[in-house]
Design a protein around this motif. Sequence first.
Motif, PDB file in Angstrom:
ATOM      1  N   ILE A 410       0.838  -1.208   0.000  1.00  0.00           N
ATOM      2  CA  ILE A 410       0.000   0.000   0.000  1.00  0.00           C
ATOM      3  C   ILE A 410       0.869   1.253   0.000  1.00  0.00           C
ATOM      4  O   ILE A 410       0.663   2.181  -0.795  1.00  0.00           O
ATOM      5  CB  ILE A 410      -0.956  -0.007   1.206  1.00  0.00           C
ATOM      6  CG1 ILE A 410      -2.006  -1.115   1.058  1.00  0.00           C
ATOM      7  CG2 ILE A 410      -1.649   1.355   1.343  1.00  0.00           C
ATOM      8  CD1 ILE A 410      -2.899  -1.288   2.274  1.00  0.00           C
ATOM      9  N   PHE A 411       1.859   1.293   0.885  1.00  0.00           N
ATOM     10  CA  PHE A 411       2.723   2.472   0.947  1.00  0.00           C
ATOM     11  C   PHE A 411       3.551   2.630  -0.331  1.00  0.00           C
ATOM     12  O   PHE A 411       3.847   3.752  -0.751  1.00  0.00           O
ATOM     13  CB  PHE A 411       3.650   2.381   2.167  1.00  0.00           C
ATOM     14  CG  PHE A 411       2.956   2.631   3.478  1.00  0.00           C
ATOM     15  CD1 PHE A 411       2.287   3.820   3.713  1.00  0.00           C
ATOM     16  CD2 PHE A 411       2.970   1.669   4.482  1.00  0.00           C
ATOM     17  CE1 PHE A 411       1.637   4.053   4.920  1.00  0.00           C
ATOM     18  CE2 PHE A 411       2.333   1.892   5.687  1.00  0.00           C
ATOM     19  CZ  PHE A 411       1.662   3.092   5.905  1.00  0.00           C
ATOM     20  N   PHE A 412       3.906   1.515  -0.981  1.00  0.00           N
ATOM     21  CA  PHE A 412       4.653   1.568  -2.236  1.00  0.00           C
ATOM     22  C   PHE A 412       3.813   2.221  -3.341  1.00  0.00           C
ATOM     23  O   PHE A 412       4.291   3.090  -4.076  1.00  0.00           O
ATOM     24  CB  PHE A 412       5.063   0.148  -2.646  1.00  0.00           C
ATOM     25  CG  PHE A 412       5.904   0.090  -3.888  1.00  0.00           C
ATOM     26  CD1 PHE A 412       7.222   0.507  -3.876  1.00  0.00           C
ATOM     27  CD2 PHE A 412       5.368  -0.385  -5.078  1.00  0.00           C
ATOM     28  CE1 PHE A 412       8.010   0.448  -5.027  1.00  0.00           C
ATOM     29  CE2 PHE A 412       6.132  -0.451  -6.233  1.00  0.00           C
ATOM     30  CZ  PHE A 412       7.465  -0.031  -6.208  1.00  0.00           C
ATOM     31  N   VAL A 413       2.554   1.819  -3.444  1.00  0.00           N
ATOM     32  CA  VAL A 413       1.651   2.411  -4.436  1.00  0.00           C
ATOM     33  C   VAL A 413       1.411   3.890  -4.125  1.00  0.00           C
ATOM     34  O   VAL A 413       1.366   4.737  -5.032  1.00  0.00           O
ATOM     35  CB  VAL A 413       0.324   1.639  -4.481  1.00  0.00           C
ATOM     36  CG1 VAL A 413      -0.691   2.355  -5.372  1.00  0.00           C
ATOM     37  CG2 VAL A 413       0.546   0.217  -4.981  1.00  0.00           C
ATOM     38  N   LEU A 414       1.279   4.221  -2.842  1.00  0.00           N
ATOM     39  CA  LEU A 414       1.066   5.614  -2.462  1.00  0.00           C
ATOM     40  C   LEU A 414       2.271   6.486  -2.795  1.00  0.00           C
ATOM     41  O   LEU A 414       2.117   7.670  -3.144  1.00  0.00           O
ATOM     42  CB  LEU A 414       0.749   5.706  -0.965  1.00  0.00           C
ATOM     43  CG  LEU A 414      -0.587   5.108  -0.522  1.00  0.00           C
ATOM     44  CD1 LEU A 414      -0.750   5.229   0.989  1.00  0.00           C
ATOM     45  CD2 LEU A 414      -1.753   5.789  -1.236  1.00  0.00           C
ATOM     46  N   ALA A 415       3.473   5.920  -2.705  1.00  0.00           N
ATOM     47  CA  ALA A 415       4.674   6.667  -3.078  1.00  0.00           C
ATOM     48  C   ALA A 415       4.660   7.005  -4.568  1.00  0.00           C
ATOM     49  O   ALA A 415       4.981   8.139  -4.970  1.00  0.00           O
ATOM     50  CB  ALA A 415       5.930   5.859  -2.740  1.00  0.00           C
ATOM     51  N   ILE A 416       4.273   6.041  -5.396  1.00  0.00           N
ATOM     52  CA  ILE A 416       4.173   6.291  -6.838  1.00  0.00           C
ATOM     53  C   ILE A 416       3.112   7.347  -7.123  1.00  0.00           C
ATOM     54  O   ILE A 416       3.318   8.260  -7.938  1.00  0.00           O
ATOM     55  CB  ILE A 416       3.857   4.976  -7.583  1.00  0.00           C
ATOM     56  CG1 ILE A 416       5.003   3.975  -7.407  1.00  0.00           C
ATOM     57  CG2 ILE A 416       3.600   5.239  -9.060  1.00  0.00           C
ATOM     58  CD1 ILE A 416       4.704   2.601  -7.979  1.00  0.00           C
ATOM     59  N   LEU A 417       1.968   7.255  -6.434  1.00  0.00           N
ATOM     60  CA  LEU A 417       0.887   8.212  -6.615  1.00  0.00           C
ATOM     61  C   LEU A 417       1.329   9.617  -6.222  1.00  0.00           C
ATOM     62  O   LEU A 417       1.022  10.599  -6.920  1.00  0.00           O
ATOM     63  CB  LEU A 417      -0.323   7.790  -5.786  1.00  0.00           C
ATOM     64  CG  LEU A 417      -1.516   8.752  -5.765  1.00  0.00           C
ATOM     65  CD1 LEU A 417      -2.078   8.941  -7.172  1.00  0.00           C
ATOM     66  CD2 LEU A 417      -2.598   8.257  -4.814  1.00  0.00           C
ATOM     67  N   GLN A 418       2.081   9.736  -5.126  1.00  0.00           N
ATOM     68  CA  GLN A 418       2.510  11.050  -4.678  1.00  0.00           C
ATOM     69  C   GLN A 418       3.470  11.697  -5.668  1.00  0.00           C
ATOM     70  O   GLN A 418       3.407  12.909  -5.926  1.00  0.00           O
ATOM     71  CB  GLN A 418       3.178  10.937  -3.300  1.00  0.00           C
ATOM     72  CG  GLN A 418       3.416  12.267  -2.611  1.00  0.00           C
ATOM     73  CD  GLN A 418       2.125  13.022  -2.396  1.00  0.00           C
ATOM     74  OE1 GLN A 418       1.132  12.483  -1.922  1.00  0.00           O
ATOM     75  NE2 GLN A 418       2.126  14.307  -2.744  1.00  0.00           N
ATOM     76  N   ALA A 419       4.358  10.897  -6.250  1.00  0.00           N
ATOM     77  CA  ALA A 419       5.272  11.420  -7.263  1.00  0.00           C
ATOM     78  C   ALA A 419       4.497  11.908  -8.485  1.00  0.00           C
ATOM     79  O   ALA A 419       4.801  12.977  -9.052  1.00  0.00           O
ATOM     80  CB  ALA A 419       6.278  10.342  -7.659  1.00  0.00           C
ATOM     81  N   ALA A 420       3.475  11.157  -8.894  1.00  0.00           N
ATOM     82  CA  ALA A 420       2.659  11.553 -10.044  1.00  0.00           C
ATOM     83  C   ALA A 420       1.883  12.839  -9.739  1.00  0.00           C
ATOM     84  O   ALA A 420       1.746  13.714 -10.612  1.00  0.00           O
ATOM     85  CB  ALA A 420       1.700  10.425 -10.410  1.00  0.00           C
ATOM     86  N   LEU A 421       1.375  12.985  -8.514  1.00  0.00           N
ATOM     87  CA  LEU A 421       0.643  14.189  -8.133  1.00  0.00           C
ATOM     88  C   LEU A 421       1.535  15.429  -8.178  1.00  0.00           C
ATOM     89  O   LEU A 421       1.095  16.511  -8.595  1.00  0.00           O
ATOM     90  CB  LEU A 421       0.053  14.027  -6.727  1.00  0.00           C
ATOM     91  CG  LEU A 421      -1.217  13.195  -6.601  1.00  0.00           C
ATOM     92  CD1 LEU A 421      -1.597  13.041  -5.134  1.00  0.00           C
ATOM     93  CD2 LEU A 421      -2.358  13.835  -7.375  1.00  0.00           C
ATOM     94  N   LEU A 422       2.761  15.290  -7.744  1.00  0.00           N
ATOM     95  CA  LEU A 422       3.695  16.414  -7.765  1.00  0.00           C
ATOM     96  C   LEU A 422       3.942  16.885  -9.195  1.00  0.00           C
ATOM     97  O   LEU A 422       3.935  18.094  -9.481  1.00  0.00           O
ATOM     98  CB  LEU A 422       5.009  16.018  -7.097  1.00  0.00           C
ATOM     99  CG  LEU A 422       6.092  17.097  -7.049  1.00  0.00           C
ATOM    100  CD1 LEU A 422       5.586  18.342  -6.332  1.00  0.00           C
ATOM    101  CD2 LEU A 422       7.344  16.555  -6.360  1.00  0.00           C
ATOM    102  N   ILE A 423       4.131  15.940 -10.098  1.00  0.00           N
ATOM    103  CA  ILE A 423       4.338  16.285 -11.507  1.00  0.00           C
ATOM    104  C   ILE A 423       3.088  16.940 -12.085  1.00  0.00           C
ATOM    105  O   ILE A 423       3.154  17.963 -12.771  1.00  0.00           O
ATOM    106  CB  ILE A 423       4.716  15.025 -12.313  1.00  0.00           C
ATOM    107  CG1 ILE A 423       6.059  14.465 -11.828  1.00  0.00           C
ATOM    108  CG2 ILE A 423       4.781  15.331 -13.808  1.00  0.00           C
ATOM    109  CD1 ILE A 423       6.420  13.125 -12.428  1.00  0.00           C
TER     110      ILE A 423
END
Length: 441
Positions: A410-423
């Motif tokens: 879950i935290f791994f997927v959230l890390a990817i999501l957070q990077a995408a949100l920043l972009i």
Amino acid sequence: MFTMTVSSMSAMMFNLALPSIREQFDLTLAQTSWVSSLYMVIYAIGTVIYGKLADSVRLKSLVTFGLFLFAAGSLVGLFSQTFWMVLVGRSLQAMGAAAIPATAGLIPVRYMSPDRRGSAIGTVMVGLALGGVLGPVISAFILNFAHWRWLFSIPLFVLILLPFYRTYLGDEPSTPAKVDWMGGGLLSATVVLLVLSLTSHSLWMFAVGICILGVFIKWIGNVDDPFIQPRLFRNKSYTFGILIMLLISGSVVSLSFLSPLLLTHVQQLSPGWVGLVMVPAAMTQALFGRKAGKLVDRRGSAYIFTIASGLLLISFVLLSTFIGTSPLFISAFLIFGNVGQMCLAIAMSNTISAILPKEQVGIGIGILQMTNFIMFAVASAVYSSLLDLGTVKKLNLANGYGDGIMYSNIFFVLAILQAALLIFYHVQFVKMSGASVQANQ
């Protein structure tokens, strides 16, 4: 701010008690999550309703009604003997507590100039953060020495403040309030059915929820004063802001909802130790809340958003990779996430207040708060359902621990999501928000 602290504590402190409630009533984790999810659904809808009523009803009357209902729900929960009575108590609590963020959220917008609004929002957020600090400590203390039902007693202390509210709030004349109760009911039914479909894995509930959502969208487009103003979403910057906030809210819920479960199930800690592990992160969040608001005023929302996203990304990556490490390290990882969460909330509130015309700021912020609370309920249901799945494959290959793989995923997927949100924020939202601000000026 004190009242916001108690409200925040009530929303979050039951997370430590979920394992005990699950065991006592022989429930799945997804079913038990309704103790938190139902509270947040009602809290979300109620925040908008109270916000609308605040334009026509005395704040003194709203606060009095809200605090009494908050206390009444606490008494029902305190003497409950069945799970459905626990849910009734939490529902009544939420109906009353929703008056608190609704009134507190209007103060910075109504009485602060734009150049001081970030600092004012930060002050309000300190109340939420203090609840995060005290919630785990008081919850852990009660669970160590008493039954979990005594958690319902904490909101009763907020009645101490009622005489002060009655004394210092003005006696402005009230006018009849016009609230779209039908729209609010349709939105409530939509959220409840969608969350229920996740916790019970019911396709028919999901289908009915989507149908009611369609009716709600058609309804608000055909009434004069709808529950949610469709014209707000003609502002593309605002629409992007709400979308970003939805995804952010769903991500940061993991810190408050999953962390106690992680420390209980993977780290095998008692409730007392779980509370102590979470205290440093919540305390740091409280200390930096006002400073973050001032920093938004000086450097701008985009600057704070970038820093906050980086902190959240670091937290998610560390939690995913070192899920089975010492609780001391988990405590340190949560500091990055909690501070990032605080800064993101301030940055997004300040940004949205800048891109909307003055007459739309109040309802715009209210809808922002509502989406935040609704996403808390939805995300909690999603995370609970995922944890009930059992054995899964490891997504983060850097994670060398055998326990807590689902938490790591879950935290791994959230890390990817957070990077995408920043972009996404920098490519789309910053450019469009700048244009909106110029148009409003």
